[in-house]
Scaffold this motif. Sequence first.
Motif, short mmCIF file in Angstrom:
data_model
loop_
_atom_site.label_atom_id
_atom_site.label_comp_id
_atom_site.label_asym_id
_atom_site.label_seq_id
_atom_site.Cartn_x
_atom_site.Cartn_y
_atom_site.Cartn_z
N GLY A 59 0.85 -1.19 0.00
CA GLY A 59 0.00 0.00 0.00
C GLY A 59 0.88 1.24 0.00
O GLY A 59 1.91 1.28 -0.67
N ASN A 60 0.48 2.23 0.76
CA ASN A 60 1.28 3.45 0.90
C ASN A 60 1.98 3.51 2.25
O ASN A 60 2.45 4.56 2.65
N GLU A 61 2.04 2.35 2.94
CA GLU A 61 2.57 2.34 4.30
C GLU A 61 3.99 1.83 4.43
O GLU A 61 4.80 2.41 5.14
N PHE A 62 4.29 0.70 3.76
CA PHE A 62 5.60 0.07 3.95
C PHE A 62 6.20 -0.38 2.62
O PHE A 62 5.48 -0.60 1.65
N GLU A 63 7.52 -0.53 2.63
CA GLU A 63 8.23 -1.23 1.57
C GLU A 63 9.05 -2.33 2.22
O GLU A 63 9.61 -2.14 3.30
N VAL A 77 14.94 -9.03 5.11
CA VAL A 77 13.97 -8.04 4.66
C VAL A 77 14.09 -6.82 5.55
O VAL A 77 13.96 -6.91 6.77
N ILE A 78 14.35 -5.70 4.92
CA ILE A 78 14.37 -4.42 5.63
C ILE A 78 13.01 -3.78 5.38
O ILE A 78 12.63 -3.56 4.22
N VAL A 79 12.28 -3.52 6.45
CA VAL A 79 10.95 -2.94 6.34
C VAL A 79 11.07 -1.43 6.52
O VAL A 79 11.54 -0.95 7.55
N VAL A 80 10.67 -0.71 5.49
CA VAL A 80 10.76 0.76 5.49
C VAL A 80 9.37 1.33 5.70
O VAL A 80 8.42 0.95 5.00
N ASP A 81 9.25 2.24 6.65
CA ASP A 81 8.00 2.96 6.90
C ASP A 81 7.96 4.14 5.95
O ASP A 81 8.78 5.07 6.06
N LEU A 82 7.05 4.09 4.98
CA LEU A 82 7.00 5.15 3.96
C LEU A 82 6.54 6.48 4.52
O LEU A 82 6.94 7.53 4.04
N GLY A 83 5.70 6.45 5.55
CA GLY A 83 5.20 7.68 6.16
C GLY A 83 6.30 8.49 6.82
O GLY A 83 6.42 9.70 6.62
N SER A 84 7.13 7.80 7.60
CA SER A 84 8.20 8.50 8.31
C SER A 84 9.52 8.49 7.55
O SER A 84 10.49 9.11 7.98
N LYS A 85 9.55 7.76 6.42
CA LYS A 85 10.76 7.64 5.60
C LYS A 85 11.95 7.16 6.45
O LYS A 85 13.04 7.71 6.40
N SER A 86 11.67 6.11 7.24
CA SER A 86 12.71 5.54 8.10
C SER A 86 12.57 4.02 8.10
O SER A 86 11.53 3.47 7.71
N VAL A 87 13.59 3.35 8.57
CA VAL A 87 13.56 1.89 8.67
C VAL A 87 12.72 1.52 9.89
O VAL A 87 12.96 1.99 11.00
N HIS A 88 11.74 0.66 9.66
CA HIS A 88 10.84 0.20 10.71
C HIS A 88 11.45 -0.99 11.46
O HIS A 88 11.24 -1.15 12.66
N GLY A 89 12.20 -1.83 10.75
CA GLY A 89 12.81 -3.00 11.37
C GLY A 89 13.30 -3.97 10.31
O GLY A 89 13.30 -3.66 9.12
#
Length: 107
Positions: A59-63, A77-89
């Motif tokens: 969606g528009n939330e994660f990559e 897998v590096i999970v990127v938070d698209l909203g904050s433009k930071s690595v989620h985990g």
Amino acid sequence: MQTRLLTPEEFKATHFSPARVEDSTPTPDFWIYVQAIPAEHFGIFDCREGQVTHVYRMGNEFEHVLINSQYQGVAMVIVVDLGSKSVHGHYLLDVNPPGTQTSEENT
């Protein structure tokens, strides 16, 4: 840099409606984050070459950025938070059937 190993449940919560993308731009701290992941989070798998061949947008939330290991079907897998433009985990993903052994496990 602080890293965050996602639990299977946390990882699954970021995985929905995956669409493969070719136009992803990594966050500024992406590779710094990858280098900071503790070795034990990789287990026997080696992702040091940093070979990324797949990126999926949820969606528009994660990559989900998949960094290949030396074995087919296993990637960090590096999970990127698209909203904050930071690595989620991060999460070590093994899509091989249960019971599959790597060549290192067979020796």
